[in-house]
Scaffold this motif. Structure first.
Motif, PDB file in Angstrom:
ATOM      1  N   TYR A  21       0.841  -1.096  -0.211  1.00 32.25           N
ATOM      2  CA  TYR A  21       0.087  -0.141   0.163  1.00 32.25           C
ATOM      3  C   TYR A  21       0.869   1.117   0.009  1.00 32.25           C
ATOM      4  O   TYR A  21       0.504   2.266  -0.381  1.00 32.25           O
ATOM      5  CB  TYR A  21      -1.162  -0.039   1.334  1.00 32.25           C
ATOM      6  N   MET A  22       2.076   1.275   0.639  1.00 30.00           N
ATOM      7  CA  MET A  22       2.842   2.385   0.549  1.00 30.00           C
ATOM      8  C   MET A  22       3.459   2.570  -0.901  1.00 30.00           C
ATOM      9  O   MET A  22       3.560   3.740  -1.491  1.00 30.00           O
ATOM     10  CB  MET A  22       4.040   2.133   1.520  1.00 30.00           C
ATOM     11  N   GLY A  23       3.836   1.399  -1.393  1.00 28.94           N
ATOM     12  CA  GLY A  23       4.131   1.577  -3.080  1.00 28.94           C
ATOM     13  C   GLY A  23       3.334   1.906  -3.800  1.00 28.94           C
ATOM     14  O   GLY A  23       3.368   2.934  -4.880  1.00 28.94           O
ATOM     15  N   LEU A  24       1.893   1.594  -3.488  1.00 23.04           N
ATOM     16  CA  LEU A  24       0.821   2.047  -4.297  1.00 23.04           C
ATOM     17  C   LEU A  24       0.667   3.479  -4.306  1.00 23.04           C
ATOM     18  O   LEU A  24       0.320   4.306  -5.396  1.00 23.04           O
ATOM     19  CB  LEU A  24      -0.605   1.513  -3.801  1.00 23.04           C
ATOM     20  N   ALA A  25       0.808   4.040  -3.137  1.00 19.22           N
ATOM     21  CA  ALA A  25       0.938   5.496  -2.805  1.00 19.22           C
ATOM     22  C   ALA A  25       1.749   6.448  -3.628  1.00 19.22           C
ATOM     23  O   ALA A  25       1.807   7.369  -3.895  1.00 19.22           O
ATOM     24  CB  ALA A  25       0.570   5.860  -1.458  1.00 19.22           C
ATOM     25  N   ILE A  26       3.149   5.614  -3.506  1.00 20.59           N
ATOM     26  CA  ILE A  26       4.148   6.449  -3.961  1.00 20.59           C
ATOM     27  C   ILE A  26       3.884   6.568  -5.674  1.00 20.59           C
ATOM     28  O   ILE A  26       4.474   7.580  -6.150  1.00 20.59           O
ATOM     29  CB  ILE A  26       5.646   5.657  -3.652  1.00 20.59           C
ATOM     30  N   PHE A  27       3.624   5.242  -6.213  1.00 25.18           N
ATOM     31  CA  PHE A  27       3.730   5.496  -7.660  1.00 25.18           C
ATOM     32  C   PHE A  27       2.246   5.494  -8.329  1.00 25.18           C
ATOM     33  O   PHE A  27       1.993   6.511  -8.951  1.00 25.18           O
ATOM     34  CB  PHE A  27       4.517   4.146  -7.994  1.00 25.18           C
ATOM     35  N   ALA A  28       1.641   4.493  -8.110  1.00 26.92           N
ATOM     36  CA  ALA A  28       0.415   4.465  -8.921  1.00 26.92           C
ATOM     37  C   ALA A  28      -0.640   5.372  -8.560  1.00 26.92           C
ATOM     38  O   ALA A  28      -1.392   5.925  -9.128  1.00 26.92           O
ATOM     39  CB  ALA A  28      -0.416   2.818  -8.514  1.00 26.92           C
ATOM     40  N   GLU A  29      -0.791   5.579  -7.181  1.00 31.46           N
ATOM     41  CA  GLU A  29      -1.792   6.782  -6.603  1.00 31.46           C
ATOM     42  C   GLU A  29      -1.085   8.057  -6.223  1.00 31.46           C
ATOM     43  O   GLU A  29      -1.275   8.361  -4.950  1.00 31.46           O
ATOM     44  CB  GLU A  29      -2.710   5.976  -5.715  1.00 31.46           C
ATOM     45  N   TYR A 151     -10.141   1.744   3.707  1.00 34.72           N
ATOM     46  CA  TYR A 151      -8.735   1.030   4.220  1.00 34.72           C
ATOM     47  C   TYR A 151      -8.842   0.933   5.568  1.00 34.72           C
ATOM     48  O   TYR A 151      -9.576   1.485   6.315  1.00 34.72           O
ATOM     49  CB  TYR A 151      -7.554   2.145   3.819  1.00 34.72           C
ATOM     50  N   THR A 152      -8.207  -0.177   6.156  1.00 36.38           N
ATOM     51  CA  THR A 152      -8.048  -0.507   7.403  1.00 36.38           C
ATOM     52  C   THR A 152      -6.809   0.298   8.087  1.00 36.38           C
ATOM     53  O   THR A 152      -6.604   1.136   7.253  1.00 36.38           O
ATOM     54  CB  THR A 152      -7.474  -1.748   7.600  1.00 36.38           C
ATOM     55  N   MET A 153      -6.933   0.613   9.298  1.00 32.39           N
ATOM     56  CA  MET A 153      -5.866   1.454  10.017  1.00 32.39           C
ATOM     57  C   MET A 153      -4.519   1.174   9.365  1.00 32.39           C
ATOM     58  O   MET A 153      -3.775   2.255   9.313  1.00 32.39           O
ATOM     59  CB  MET A 153      -6.030   1.454  11.538  1.00 32.39           C
ATOM     60  N   MET A 154      -4.040   0.023   9.378  1.00 31.06           N
ATOM     61  CA  MET A 154      -2.649  -0.032   8.859  1.00 31.06           C
ATOM     62  C   MET A 154      -2.601   0.107   7.364  1.00 31.06           C
ATOM     63  O   MET A 154      -1.471   0.868   6.987  1.00 31.06           O
ATOM     64  CB  MET A 154      -2.458  -1.482   8.933  1.00 31.06           C
ATOM     65  N   GLN A 155      -3.437   0.053   6.651  1.00 32.33           N
ATOM     66  CA  GLN A 155      -3.377   0.281   5.114  1.00 32.33           C
ATOM     67  C   GLN A 155      -3.407   1.862   4.935  1.00 32.33           C
ATOM     68  O   GLN A 155      -2.891   2.596   4.205  1.00 32.33           O
ATOM     69  CB  GLN A 155      -4.725  -0.222   4.366  1.00 32.33           C
ATOM     70  N   SER A 156      -4.197   2.516   5.951  1.00 33.86           N
ATOM     71  CA  SER A 156      -4.320   4.186   5.794  1.00 33.86           C
ATOM     72  C   SER A 156      -2.954   4.644   6.304  1.00 33.86           C
ATOM     73  O   SER A 156      -2.585   5.489   5.586  1.00 33.86           O
ATOM     74  CB  SER A 156      -5.456   4.380   6.958  1.00 33.86           C
ATOM     75  N   ILE A 157      -2.317   4.148   7.334  1.00 34.19           N
ATOM     76  CA  ILE A 157      -0.887   4.687   7.805  1.00 34.19           C
ATOM     77  C   ILE A 157      -0.116   4.294   6.528  1.00 34.19           C
ATOM     78  O   ILE A 157       0.877   5.162   6.202  1.00 34.19           O
ATOM     79  CB  ILE A 157      -0.602   3.864   8.980  1.00 34.19           C
ATOM     80  N   ALA A 158      -0.184   3.224   6.053  1.00 37.62           N
ATOM     81  CA  ALA A 158       0.828   2.927   4.725  1.00 37.62           C
ATOM     82  C   ALA A 158       0.589   3.706   3.630  1.00 37.62           C
ATOM     83  O   ALA A 158       1.683   4.374   3.020  1.00 37.62           O
ATOM     84  CB  ALA A 158       0.646   1.515   4.526  1.00 37.62           C
ATOM     85  N   PHE A 159      -0.512   4.224   3.349  1.00 40.20           N
ATOM     86  CA  PHE A 159      -0.880   4.920   2.303  1.00 40.20           C
ATOM     87  C   PHE A 159      -0.543   6.328   2.579  1.00 40.20           C
ATOM     88  O   PHE A 159      -0.124   7.201   1.836  1.00 40.20           O
ATOM     89  CB  PHE A 159      -2.456   4.990   2.014  1.00 40.20           C
ATOM     90  N   GLY A 160      -0.820   6.949   3.749  1.00 36.90           N
ATOM     91  CA  GLY A 160      -0.327   7.978   4.277  1.00 36.90           C
ATOM     92  C   GLY A 160       1.125   8.309   4.183  1.00 36.90           C
ATOM     93  O   GLY A 160       1.486   9.409   3.650  1.00 36.90           O
TER      94      GLY A 160
END
Length: 217
Positions: A21-29, A151-160
């Motif tokens: 999810y962190m990689g998704l936020a960095i590149f795709a989103e 998103y779950t809490m961990m997914q939200s933190i990773a995306f943030g």
């Protein structure tokens, strides 16, 4: 031994999901290339030699990382509780921006305290950029995206955190691009802001070409 292996596999799966999810936020989103969030501040910051990039980036990562769990709590706990007390003519969605701005302000306050672990000179520089960091549209936009995607809490933190790192990643890319665009080979009419916008647009198209883009009819 089997229980230990199962627990380790579950932990590893959680770590891989966090990284994905962190990689998704960095590149795709990416907040800039895919969402055009924070672009105005980006264009102002890059040629600003008085403000170092890390003076802006460190508070940004902290604010977006800390605001993500606050936004998740607001979406999953606070809004359902608030809905029972609101009149019928006032939907909860109308209060979402105000609540998420409050989450960003609380994250800014926590970041202000965390920055005291830095050396004095860097701490003062980061504090000077903290207001611009917390008021960035990237913070509010990331919270809204996490809420819309459930998103779950961990997914939200990773995306943030990933969104903040993606912002920093693009800052370095755009800074290098602006340095090269100052070449005399670039026509004078395109130098400055026009060439920067064209450059960012090409980067956005490259991201879409890499990850694909679906049109919803």
């Amino acid at each position: 031994m089997l229980i230990v292996n199962i627990e380790f596999a579950s932990l590893l799966e959680g770590v891989l999901q966090f990284i994905s999810y962190m990689g998704l936020a960095i590149f795709a989103e990416n907040v800039i290339l895919a969402r055009a969030l924070g672009v105005t501040r980006l264009l102002k910051l890059v040629p600003d030699h008085k403000a170092q990039i890390w003076d802006f980036s460190i508070p940004l990562v902290l604010v977006m990382g800390l605001s993500a769990p606050l936004g998740w709590i607001a979406h999953n706990w606070f809004f359902p509780w608030l809905r029972t007390y609101l009149p019928g003519w006032l939907p909860v969605s109308a209060l979402r921006p105000l609540v998420y701005l409050t989450c960003g302000a609380l994250a800014m306050a926590a970041t202000w305290l965390l920055l005291f672990v830095l050396p004095r000179r860097q701490r003062q520089a980061c504090h000077a950029q903290l207001t611009l960091t917390g008021c960035s549209t990237a913070v509010l936009g990331t919270l809204l995206i996490c809420a819309n995607q459930n998103y779950t809490m961990m997914q939200s933190i990773a995306f943030g955190v990933g969104s903040a790192l993606g912002y920093v990643f693009i800052i370095f890319i755009v800074r290098e691009g602006r340095r090269r665009l100052r070449s005399k080979d670039v026509p004078a009419i395109f130098q400055g802001l026009p060439s920067s916008l064209i450059y960012i647009g090409i980067l956005s198209l490259a991201i879409y070409g890499l990850v694909g883009h679906a049109v919803v009819l």
